[in-house]
Each structure stands twice: as C-alpha cells, then as structure tokens.
Design a protein around this motif. Sequence first.
Motif, PDB file in Angstrom:
ATOM      1  N   THR A  46       0.857  -1.175   0.000  1.00 38.12           N
ATOM      2  CA  THR A  46       0.000   0.000   0.000  1.00 38.12           C
ATOM      3  C   THR A  46       0.897   1.229   0.000  1.00 38.12           C
ATOM      4  N   PHE A  47       0.581   2.117  -0.888  1.00 35.35           N
ATOM      5  CA  PHE A  47       1.370   3.335  -0.948  1.00 35.35           C
ATOM      6  C   PHE A  47       0.427   4.514  -0.803  1.00 35.35           C
ATOM      7  N   SER A  48       0.819   5.458  -0.007  1.00 33.42           N
ATOM      8  CA  SER A  48      -0.004   6.659   0.074  1.00 33.42           C
ATOM      9  C   SER A  48       0.890   7.885   0.125  1.00 33.42           C
TER      10      SER A  48
ATOM     11  N   ILE B  12       4.693   3.930   2.795  1.00 29.35           N
ATOM     12  CA  ILE B  12       4.589   2.666   2.065  1.00 29.35           C
ATOM     13  C   ILE B  12       4.499   1.561   3.096  1.00 29.35           C
ATOM     14  N   ASN B  13       3.614   0.641   2.799  1.00 32.73           N
ATOM     15  CA  ASN B  13       3.376  -0.416   3.762  1.00 32.73           C
ATOM     16  C   ASN B  13       3.314  -1.736   3.001  1.00 32.73           C
ATOM     17  N   VAL B  14       4.047  -2.700   3.500  1.00 33.12           N
ATOM     18  CA  VAL B  14       4.018  -4.028   2.888  1.00 33.12           C
ATOM     19  C   VAL B  14       3.559  -4.995   3.961  1.00 33.12           C
ATOM     20  N   ALA B  15       2.514  -5.724   3.666  1.00 31.06           N
ATOM     21  CA  ALA B  15       2.002  -6.601   4.702  1.00 31.06           C
ATOM     22  C   ALA B  15       1.542  -7.911   4.090  1.00 31.06           C
ATOM     23  N   GLY B  16       1.625  -8.935   4.888  1.00 31.62           N
ATOM     24  CA  GLY B  16       1.161 -10.220   4.409  1.00 31.62           C
ATOM     25  C   GLY B  16       1.211 -11.229   5.539  1.00 31.62           C
TER      26      GLY B  16
ATOM     27  N   TYR C 173       7.983   9.052   5.339  1.00 32.37           N
ATOM     28  CA  TYR C 173       8.752  10.287   5.342  1.00 32.37           C
ATOM     29  C   TYR C 173       7.760  11.423   5.425  1.00 32.37           C
ATOM     30  N   PHE C 174       7.981  12.266   6.387  1.00 32.13           N
ATOM     31  CA  PHE C 174       7.059  13.366   6.639  1.00 32.13           C
ATOM     32  C   PHE C 174       7.873  14.644   6.687  1.00 32.13           C
TER      33      PHE C 174
ATOM     34  N   THR D  68      -2.955   3.925  -2.833  1.00 32.32           N
ATOM     35  CA  THR D  68      -3.118   2.840  -3.787  1.00 32.32           C
ATOM     36  C   THR D  68      -2.483   1.589  -3.229  1.00 32.32           C
ATOM     37  N   SER D  69      -2.978   0.461  -3.678  1.00 27.06           N
ATOM     38  CA  SER D  69      -2.329  -0.777  -3.233  1.00 27.06           C
ATOM     39  C   SER D  69      -2.301  -1.769  -4.370  1.00 27.06           C
ATOM     40  N   PHE D  70      -1.353  -2.635  -4.308  1.00 32.77           N
ATOM     41  CA  PHE D  70      -1.210  -3.649  -5.356  1.00 32.77           C
ATOM     42  C   PHE D  70      -0.564  -4.882  -4.753  1.00 32.77           C
TER      43      PHE D  70
END
Lengths: 598, 1089
Positions: free
Chosen positions: B260-262, B373-377, B390-391, B1087-1089
């Motif tokens: 997921t990217f935002s 960015i988040n990677v999960a599973g 990053y903010f 968005t996520s993919f």
Amino acid sequence: MKKATRQPMLLGTALFLAAGSLFGCKDSFLTDAATPQGVLDAGVLANAAGVEGNLIAAYRALDWTTGLNGGQAAAASNWVWGSVASDDAYKGSDATDFTAIMDVERYDWGAPGADGILDDKWKQVFEGVSRANATLNLLKQVVKDSPAQLGAADQAGIEGEALFLRAHYEFEAYRMWGNVPYLREDDTDVRKASLQKAAVATEILKDLDAAIAKLPTTPRKGQVGRATQWTAKAYKGRVQMYAGNYAGALTTLREVVASGPYALQPSYDQVWTGFKQYENGKETILAYQASANDGESSGNNANYGERLNFPHSGSPFGCCGFHQPSQNLMNSFVVDPATGLPTMITNPTTWNAENGEYDAAKTASMTIDPRMDWTAGRDGVPYKDWGAHNNTWIRDASYSGPYSPKKNVHEQASGAQSSVGWVNTQLNSVNIHLFRYADLLLMLAEAEVEAGSLASAMADVNLVRARAGVKAQGPGTSTATIAVPITDPSITWAKYKVSPYTSFPSQAYARDAVRAERKIELAMEGQRFFDLKRWGILETTLNAYVNGVGGGSEKSRRTFFNNAQAVQAKHNNFPIPSREVLLSTVDGQPRVAQNTGW
Amino acid sequence: MRETREIAMEETVPRRQSFINTPMRVLRAIGTSVLLVMLFAGNALAQQIAVTGTVTGAGGGPLAGVTVRISGTETRVLTNATGRYTITAPANGALTYTLIGQKPAREEIGGRTRIDVRMEGVTYLEEVVVTAYTEQRRADITGAVASINVESAARQTGASVLQKLDAVPGITVVASGSPASRSTVRIRGISSFQNNDPLYVIDGVPVQDSYINWLNPADITSIQVLKDASAASIYGSRASNGVIVIETTKRGASGPPRVTFSARTGLASPTRGYDDFLINNALDYFQVVKTSFTNAKLPVPTNIFGDPNNPTVPTYTYAADNTYTTKDAFGRPLNVDVNKYSYPNSLIMPGSTGTNWWKAVFPGQAPVGDYNINVAGSGEDHTYGVSGNYFDQRGTAVYNDFRRGSLRANTQFTRSKLTFGENAAIAAERSVGGMGDPTGYAEDGIVGKNILMQPVVPIYDINGNFASGKAGGLGNQSNPLKFAYERRNNINNNNRIFGNGFAGFQALQALALRSSIGFNIRQGTGKGFNPTTFENSEPGTTNGFNENQEANLDWTWTNTARYNKQLGSHTFNLLAGQEANKSTFRHLEASMNSFKATDPNSLYIQAALGDPGTRNTQSYGSQSSLLSYFGKADYNFQDKYVASVTVRRDGSSRLGPDHRWGTFPAFGLGWRVSKEKFLENNKILSDAMLRFGYGVTGNQQIPSGRIISQYGGDLGDTYYDIAGTNSSIQPGFRQTKLGNADLKWEENRATNIGADLAMFNGYLNVIFDVYQRNTNNLLFDPALPATAGFANSPIVNIGKMRNKGFDFSVGHTGDRWNATLQGSHYKNEIVSIDGVQNFFITNVKVRDREAAINQVGYPIGSFLGFKTNGYINTQAEADACKAGSVQGFCEMGAIKFVDINGDGKVTNADRTIIGNPHPDFTGSLDLGYRFGNFDVSGTVFGSFGNDIFDAQKLFYVFRMFQTNVKADLLENSWTPTNTNAKYPRINENDQNSNAFSDYFVEDGSYVRMRNLQVGYNVPQRFARWLNATRVYVQAENLFTITGYEGLDPSLPAADINGAAGDIRDQYRGVDRGTYPSSKTFSIGITTSF
C-alpha cells in the motif's frame, strides 16, 4: 511434533521463573532508583568545607538576583528603594519600561507592580537570613559530630560572621518594612510572627553584640570580603542611629572612629571605582564583592541588578538608561560661589529653582560641587574615561530628564568590565558599598549634633568635604586624567568648589548641614530614602520634592509626577508583599501582618 | 466509521493477543486451512469459472474495498467503488467476503457465475477492541472506553497523532501551529496541579511522555481511550489521567505481500495574521504616538517623524553619530554619509513607509508532504507488516520545519503452542528553527516579536544587514525575521527506537502465558545560536552558542498469565501479571560565547572558536523505577451480566520508603438490557448495555529524588568573591530543594455510569457516560513564605480536586452516509489546597504580571485580575480618584478598577477571579457521504464557553515598549466625546490601565471546519495494474467562526515547568503570542497492489 511442543514449554516456564525471581518483591529495584541525581545531601556537607561553603553562600546573598524578576529590586545598591523612592533619582528609561518601578517612584506602593518587586526584595533578605541560619546550624552539627574539623578561631569566626550577616539581612528588612519576623537558626516554624519595629532593632543589636564577641579584628583568612569585629561595631552604630538611640550610637561610632581601621579614601573617585587598587580600601566597611569574568557565563556576579543603570543606545554601554539623577539632586550640587557651601544651605528658598539642563555650556562658569560629576553623567562633560556624555546616551529625555547615573559605572581603563552576559558592557566588578566610612562619619556627625557637640559634628562634616575637594572629573582622555585636581586647567565645564563649614551657629543649622552633606556625599547610593525616614521628614521632603521646594518642583519638570500619590505616614514603611502576608497565614490569621495604612 | 478488527473465517490469524483470547480457534483455524489446502490440491482439476457480483451493505449501498477470496487459497480480489468484483474460481469452491466493520460472509459458488452479497455491519457492542493487556468485545467492557475514528483522524495533516484526537468525547487536545509542537492531551478534565498527561500504551509498552511525534500516524490501526478508572486502573499507578492504548500492528491478510502506498502533499498558510488587525502604515502609527504624548502633555517625539503637525517618513530612522554632520530642526540626521556605514558600530537604517512584519515572517504557502509505504502479508505460521514513512512539514513561519523518517517492522511467528515476535519502530526526527510553544514571556518568539515592531522600522539597513528600532522611541525589540533567520541552523534531532519483543505460550487449553519486553530508547541532540543584535535599542553585544545531548532509556518487562474458563452460562476470564519498569535519563549541555566566526561550521564548543572564559558545561539526569503486580477477573453470564474486578499494586521509587506501595482496586458492572425478555425484539432499542464502574488510580508523576532534601550550588547564585579579587569566586552551597520522606501516592477515585445503545435496528449508535473523578492526596509543592528561604518547597500530598462531566457520541453509519456527533463537558473544581490557604497564585508571569490563580471552589488556572468599571469619564471622577489615591492613574479616559474589598484603594488585594479557561462544552460533528466513485467527508469542531486572557493586549492595546498597536486603536479610543469607547484614552503617562483585568478577557468560543475531504475512487480501467486507488483533495481549518479578536482562539498549552514538574495546566487559555494554526490545502493518493 512432540519435541517441538516440549521446547517452547520449557522456554516459557524458564521465562516466567526468571521473571518471578528477578522481580519478586525486590524492593531494591525501587530503592536503587530512589537516589536523586547530581545533588549533594546534607551528609556530604557536614564538615569544615561544607560549613565554609554555606557561609560563602550567605555572603553571596548581599546582592542576589538569581530567580527574581531581573533582580533589580534585590540589587545590593538598593537603587529602587533607596534612590528612586526618594528625591535622588527617577526610574529613568522610558514611560513603558519596568512600570513596577514607576509605581515605586509615584509612591503607589500598594500597586500590583510595586507589590511584585517588593516581594523580590523580601525574598532576597530572607534568603540571606536563611543561608546565615543554615551556616549556624551546620556549624553546630559539625562542632558536635566532628570537633576536629574546625579550630576554635574558625568556629568563633564563622559563627560571628554568620550572626553578623543575619543581622545585616534583618536590618535590611527592618529598614524597608519595620515590622518583620526575626528568624533564628533554631526556628523551625517558617511562619514565625512579625515583631514590632523596635523589637526587631533590639534583636539585630543582640546579634551584632554576639557577633562582636566572636569576630576577629581582621578579616578571617585575610579575605577582605569578610566581616570583622569592626564591621559589626560600625554596623551596631548604624542600627543604633536607625533606632534613634543617638547616645548609644555616639559611643559606638566614636569608638570605631577612634580605634577602628577605617579612614576616608584619599580622593572621591577612589570610592566608586573599577580599579582594583582602590577597591576595598580603608573606606570600605562592608561591600558586595562583585566579580566579572570569573567563569560564570551570565555575569550574575558582576552587579546583575545594576545592569539597567547605564546610559542608553548612543553610549558605549548601549542600554538601558534607568536610575537617572533627578533635577532636584542636580540642583543640590550647586555651590554658593562666595562661601563654597551648598546653596541648599545658603539659599534655602531658591536653590531648586533651576529647571534647565546642566550641560557643560551652562555650568562652564557656575560653581558646583565636584561630586556632581562623580555622581551624574551630563551632556558635554566627560564620563569617566568614556568620552563626553551626549544626548544620544539618553533614552527618553522628555520623560525622565537628561542625566545618567555614574557611580556604578566602571572606568574603561579599569578592566572591570565583563566579557559575558546579555550586554557585557553593563556588567562589571565595581564593588557595591553597603556601608562606607564617609557614611559612618556623617552618622557620627549627626549623633554629635543631637548630643549638642556641634564642633565635633562640623569637624566630621569638614573631613568629608575636604576629601571631596581633592579630585574632580578630568578630561578622561587617559587613565591619569580621569581624576584631576579640582582646579586643573583642563576642566572647562565647571568651576568646582567645596569649602569647609566655618561655623555651625545652631543645632538646627548643624542638623541641616549634616543632612545636606549626606545627600550630596551619598547621592544615588541607595541611602537617601532610609535617611529621610530615619529623620522623620519623609512626608514633608518627598511631598515638597514633588510639589515644590527651594523654588522648584519635580511635578513641573516630569509630567508623570502629576499622578504621584501624596506621601503619608504609612509611607514610612513599605507595604509587606501581599504574597508573604498570605503565605504566613495560620488559622486564618496572617502571622506577618500588613503594615498600618497599607 | 469505527475501527474494528477484521475477522475472516479462515484467516483468524493470531494477532498478538487474540491467540491468548481464543487459543483453540487459532489452532482449529490453522488446522482447517491446512485441510482445505489439501482438499483443493486434490481437486486441482476442478472446473474454473468466472464469478462476478456486487457486494452491498445492510442498507443496500455498494461496499468498496471488500476482500473477496477463494476460500482456502491465497487468490483474492477487492470490490471497486460500485461494489463490483470479478474472480476466477473453482465452480465447486466457496468465496469469503471480508471488510472491516462488517461481519464476514461466505458463499458456496455451486456453479453460479453471479453472486451478489449483502453484508451485515458489526454492531458496536460486537466490536473487538484492544484495551488493557488484552482484547475485549465491547459487550464485555464495563468501563468507559472510546475508540478513535482512525479514518477521520487521517484527514488531518500533522506530525503527531495526538493532534487528531480532540474529536473523541471526553478528550481535549491543544497544540500550536508550529510543525513540531507538542500536543497536550487531557482526558476528562484535569486532576492534578502538575503533569496531567495520560499514559500512552503503544503496542503494550507504557510511555509517560506526551511527545510522540516520532510515531508515524499512518502506522496506527487503532486507538482506544480508557477514560474511567474501572477501565484504566489495570494500569494503576500511572492511569489517573486516563490511558490511551495505541496499536500499530498493521499486518497483512494471508497471501502474498500486499503493498500500500499513500502520499499527500499540500500547502499551508496561517489561519490569520497580525497584519489583519495591526497598523501596517508608518504614518498611521505616528498618529497614535502623537496622541499618546499630547494626551500626557509631553512633547511629541520628533526624532523619527519630524514636525508633529506635518509628519514625514524619515529618510533614515537611525544613523550612527559619526555618519552625519548635522541634524534638522527636529533632531533627525542630515547629510548622512552612507560611505561611513560600518557594521556593527556605525549603522545607518532607512525609514519604511510601512513594513508588514507579519508577511515578512509568515509568508505562507508552506509545503507539507507525507509519504507512506506499507508491505504486509501473512502465511500459515507468520504475519508481518513493514512500513516506511517520510514526513516533511514546513512551518508557516520562515526557517522552520519538521521532518521525520520512520521505519517499522511488526512480525509474529507461531510455532505450535509458542508465539513470538516483535513490534519495532525506528524514527529520526529533525526540527529546525526551535519554535516550540512559548514559555512565560510573549516576546520570546517570532510571533510575539512581530507585534513589537513598528511599521516604520525597516527590515534591512542600507547595507542589507538586518535592521531594528535602534533609535529612541522605536521600542526595545529584535527584528523577528532576523530572529528566525539566525536560528535557521538551530536543529533538534530526536532518534528513537521503540517497540517490544514478546513471546507467548499456550500452556493449557485455558491458560496462556505471555512475556513482553518493551523498550523506548531516545537519543536527542540540540543546538542553538544566539546572535548579536547591535541594531537593537537594547543591543545584545555578545553572541552565544549552546548544544546539548540527551539520552533516555526506558524499559518495561511485562509478564501475564491468562486463564479462560466457560462453565455452562458462566464465562470467566482471569488475568494475572507483573510488570517492572525502569527509566533513566541523562542530559549534557555546553555553551560558549563570543564566537569569532558565526557560520554553522564554526559553531562548536572549542576554546579557539570563541571566548573560552565563557565556556560552560553541565550535565544532569534522573532515574526512576516502578514495580507492579496486577490481576483482573471478568465474569460474563449469558452475555447479559458482566462484571469485572481489577487490582493493581504498584511500587514507585519516587515515593517515601514507607509509602512506596500503593494498591489500586476497581470494579465494573455491565447489564446488557437488550438481552432481557422485556426488550426482546424492541424496535427502538435493538441493543443496549448499561455500565457502572468505580475505581482508584494513582499518580506519582513528580521529579525523582524528592524524598530527601537536596543541596547544591551555582556559580551565579552561591559562589562569591570573598577575597575581593574581582575575578575569581569561591564555592558556596545552599539548600536547593526541601525533601519529604513521607511522599505517597496521589489517588484518583472515579465513578462512571454509561450506556451503549444501538437504536432503530442499529441505525443510530448512542454512547453516553457521566462521571465524577475525585483526586485525593494531590501531590504538589505549595509555596512557603520567603522566610523559609529560596529552596524549592517540599512536595506534599495535600490538596483535592474534582472533575465532573459527561461525554457522548451519537452516530449513524450507513452505506452512503455517516454522521457522528460527539460532545464533552467537564467541570473542574479545586476542593482543597493545603488546609491553610484557599488559593495560591500561579508563579507564571507575562512580563512581571500574574494572570492565573488556583482557588478553592474554582477550576484550576482561573484568570486573576481586577474587575473594571468602564472609564473615568468626568473631571469630577478624576478628582475624586486622585484625592483618595484610589488607583495609580486617575485622569480621564483611564480604566476604572473596582475596589472590591472596599478599603478605598485599588491594590493587589482587589484582584479576583475574572475568567475561566475551561470550555463548558466541546464537540465535533463528523460527516461523510458517498456517491458513485466520489466521497465527501468532513469534521467541524467547536469549543464553547471558554475564556481567553489576551495578554498581548499589553502590547497591541497598551503599547508597552512602544510596540505596534491595533489598527482601530486611535479611532476607537476614549475621548471626551467618545466615552463609551472600546479602548481607554491613549496616554503615555497611563501605565496603570494596563494592569491585568477583565479588560484582557474575551470569550474564546469558536467553531472551526477542521477538515474537508473529497475523494475519488479511480475505476480499475484507468489504472489496471492497481488494485484500489483513491485520490483526494482536502482542506483543513478552512474557516473559523469566533468572536475572539486575537490571532487564533485555538491556543496551545504553555510549555512551563515548575519545581514539581509540568505546570502547564495552571496556565491555560493565556494568549501570549502563539504560533497560529494552519490552513492547509492538500492532495493525496492511496493505492495498493
């Protein structure tokens, strides 16, 4: 599969056993972390070094600004209370800056601002008392628990010094507020009740007598800042004067003059100075030992409470234009050309008529007392060795006149200036006199007047006047020309003259002469207000200062005096800070009661 | 929308606690999955068909983002914005449908190619939330526990998640607009004179520090607020101000990694500027000066504007003595030789027709960016989530920004009966400009300094150096732009490692053991430069530089055992635990003055670089520890009656040896009335739970080591030149702090009555709580009279405080629209102070004035001052005032103060309580609506009934220090013909009307459109490779409705510490020139993919 389940089981069990044994009611886990970090406890200080250190801290409170709002109100010089509250000086600066001091200047001492800074002064003196008492208690403990730590001489000396300091701080409270609590080392109740004014003086004298009995005749360890038996004796005379015991004071002060180590400095410029060679001379009875560039990074020891009292932006100091001499004070320095005596004495109805600025041009052919130009900066006249004072040095002349303070200012060549601090040019190591020999001599003169020995009184006054006639402000273009003989041809801005009195025709005349001399000699030194109060002429003098005396009034010169309150009997004591009245309350009754009228 | 846990059928992936909660379910689930996989593997040849359908909610509206999965496989798709999905699946398989907030659904395919599904929402009481050491169903909770709407919170841009919490009933949050500012969170009022921060529990690790900017808000999956003692007291010792439980465990559904990217980026401007209401024109300002002097019968200064009757903006406001030869008739320099300019001693400054200082310092259009960015599973025996953030937020003021980079990894492994894993975050923060929340003086920061500059003062001198009001009459302040510029290299870094490692063991079917070691490691560095200011009226002539390093290590070891047993209709849950916590802190700082070169590369503390005589080094530190034992028993009878009992016993190193241990009991009762016969199938009340809770919590948030008296010394305080050397000092010591060996726990007893109601078949959810919290043995340091000396007063257990209030939430969540109205009210009252005094005045001042008081019978930090009674309007009044010396200034047009005690004089004794900084009511309305691919949502926040003490009036009304003033001052000030004026007569000699009084107090109520967002779900045909993409535009703080005349009614708490800790609550609602909130417009994509 079986193996896999057994292992975690073992692991889990081990984990919980470990946790249980580590923290099973282990109070040490808590006690280990209970120790405060980076501080000393009472035990560490229970030795000779600890006692001496407590005593040093008790001295340090002579000028103590730490934690107070800028500290001006707690400055050693008492400039807010002794000078601004009197006819010596204005608050200075501009209308909006430090309005709490304006409350003081307009005798509106119950006002919120004045109340706040009165509390600063209260805190300073009672911190001093508290430090002196802490020294006495620690001394007792060390003498009892480890007698070998301190020799008999040091024991007696430390006790004497601490008692003296306590007396000094209580005296400061006494002359500010009159009725104050007297806290001794064995007092545990911090809400101790106030004593009546006379009883406070008795307590102070008791402490001073005890100190005299303990103190050596020369400063312990050869350290000039310490009180000696003579300091305490001189102080005793002063307290007796304040208590109205002229006979007692006469005896005490005569002894100090006859047998004590004190004398006037050879010339007046050596009294208030940054030059180390003149400091702590014979004239110093008690002074705050200021130090600059001593490793302290804010300049706190370098007369922090005086730092507003320098000429403003156009000057080499930069800031801030407070504590400006009044026109009334300037007029006091004018000398009758014929007799060489103050016009205050010779022309009592006209001496204060001049409203205009005493710049160099105006005084070029006037006869004035040389002490004017050691006391005040004025346009066109050299300001020690900083060049000629000019009007860009003044922050707002329309508000508070054209003059600058001078006594607390160091000579450029003296090296007394700080190199640290908010504005380092306004911090220096000029010692602040809390009691000097000229003050004592004039008090003796006063006591002589009251005893009817007018000749002795005149002799004392003339001693002071003779010294004033030795040196005047010179061109200041070099160290050697800061002070020059009063008739030196390089002086173009005034005719200096200060002649001895030739006779005191009556007691009343003598009294006036001595009082006039104190005003001139000790001007801007934070004594004037307390003198007026002591003499019982506070109301008349200050109301006359505002509304008219000697042909002039401050009201016509400075518009803010139009809003001054009338000085009344209640003004003989400052109001006790409201915070302290409240915090002294026990069972609904304040133990430190507010002074009458406030 | 409420955050609920996603529970799919096959993917009851054991989360951190759930395995303890439902051990068998986990094992069964794993077993089933394995079985199913084998089953499908055996059916590899089963016929594949394409299934399409639409998923709708209970109300018939489409549901987007529903995970549609082929049961037992990792094949899945998401529904689009219209709820449609298409998936290729075995004709004899089954599909599962999962979405947060909805009950999972399952459909056998049975050869169908079209399967439409209607999902049912999870009712409020069936939600599962993480509370204390465990997860619980709402229906099992007897305390007041509020959940944060994480989605709504995400609509706000901010470094700290705490800034977003004030839409929770019972919570107030204040923060300034400065990017790195600290948020002050208060739950249900204020219970103590100092340090009322709640306890934060982040992934099970307790943190008692309200600065959590290091925590990436995007990592957070749930936030629960434990508001009352029966919910919070399991955290015993530190729970008296409530507990905020934050979970970051964002883990994936089973299957391949889902990315997921935002991203969000925007521009911010201050909500309002001083240029809105201060004078921006030099000649207009002069008219105020002229009036002030004329009214005081003082000569009007001419050195700047020349002839008072024909004023002109000067060519030069200031020229050094040696740069000009003559002056004009008004004292202005003539024949200035610009070639004689030299810095710093011969400065020449031009005149300005009108400098807009606000625009110079707050130009607006400050960019902000937030990228995640988040990677999960997850797999059969593990789950994981890894995220990066990053903010970067620029301040709306120049040279001011905050940046954060953070990385998080949460993983969990299961092996048979053992589960272990970690949650770990690494964050690096950097803030530049050093503009935190102000302390006592308004002039400290650029905001205050802004008011202090007159419009005639130019920004730069003739040579491009910064100018200021050096000439007489131009005030005594520093150029605010220079102030900001010179601090552009003042960088504070905070590096943080935070998280925990844990292991759990299912010892028996009913018994689960768990151990967790949490750590909070911080390394901070900071540096600050203080420039010379030769251009000032009160010049600073030495520069200075300081830097510091500090390190915190805080660890917590928690061990729990949990036992669950069901006997018929009786369900028991027992929890026993033990916790040890230790905190250490160390700070080292150094400073030096008079740097020869002032570029950042030369700013180090080395002898050769500056004046070594001014070099100063010191360090300090603290340590503390806590040891705790706790237990909790929950009982449930048929889901109808719920009871819970908690006991915690805590030992604290901060308290006296005989009082270290405190015991904190609590209990709660719940009655699910809707399960009773008489409410069965009730049309109005579809679900209802009544709750009662009572409990005791503790507080020991005082500095360590205050059980013994402490001594110390300082070069500028106790050291003295006793030998008269002029330059060396001898050591001195004094008592610095008085100790109290009898320090014991502060206790807070709280009662809560609440109801959770689902009405009209779940159409409306209503939550309502009323409470009372009584603090006893309140820890603080009542002032002693000065006769006690200057040492800090001992901290004692004296004082009582009470808070009463209610909070509620009424919400509707439908498929198309949702709305939630939330509201809170608390009434704070000091019940006793120390038995002797009935008040004490807060020792925080603006200039030298006190503005707040704590008085029995009134709320903490009430405003203190005089009451006013209009103006002195007639000469007769003025004469009477003068004759009686009633007040300090008695001329016409001055403010008339009320002599409350009737002694004929206005003195400090006449000061009284003139305002209350606490709101009567705060509330928010959260609205959302969805149509097609679009959605709109927004939040309106309001605060009502709170007063603001506008201390800035000292400057912009009373012109203290010749500052700038309000644009309408002259027009609306008192004159003999305008006696009913807004402002008193402008009079240079009137330094009395500015005494703190009710003239400074204004109603601080406001309503603000906190945020508004319009989103668009991009249809897959536009972005085929992306699974679910949403783009949005949003606006924050779009408008504010308020009667408050100052800059911003949303004031931050002052950053003020007393000897006994943080005392910001004694000083709320005082406007000292605070960094205003930002109006931010941004766009974003997820968005996520």
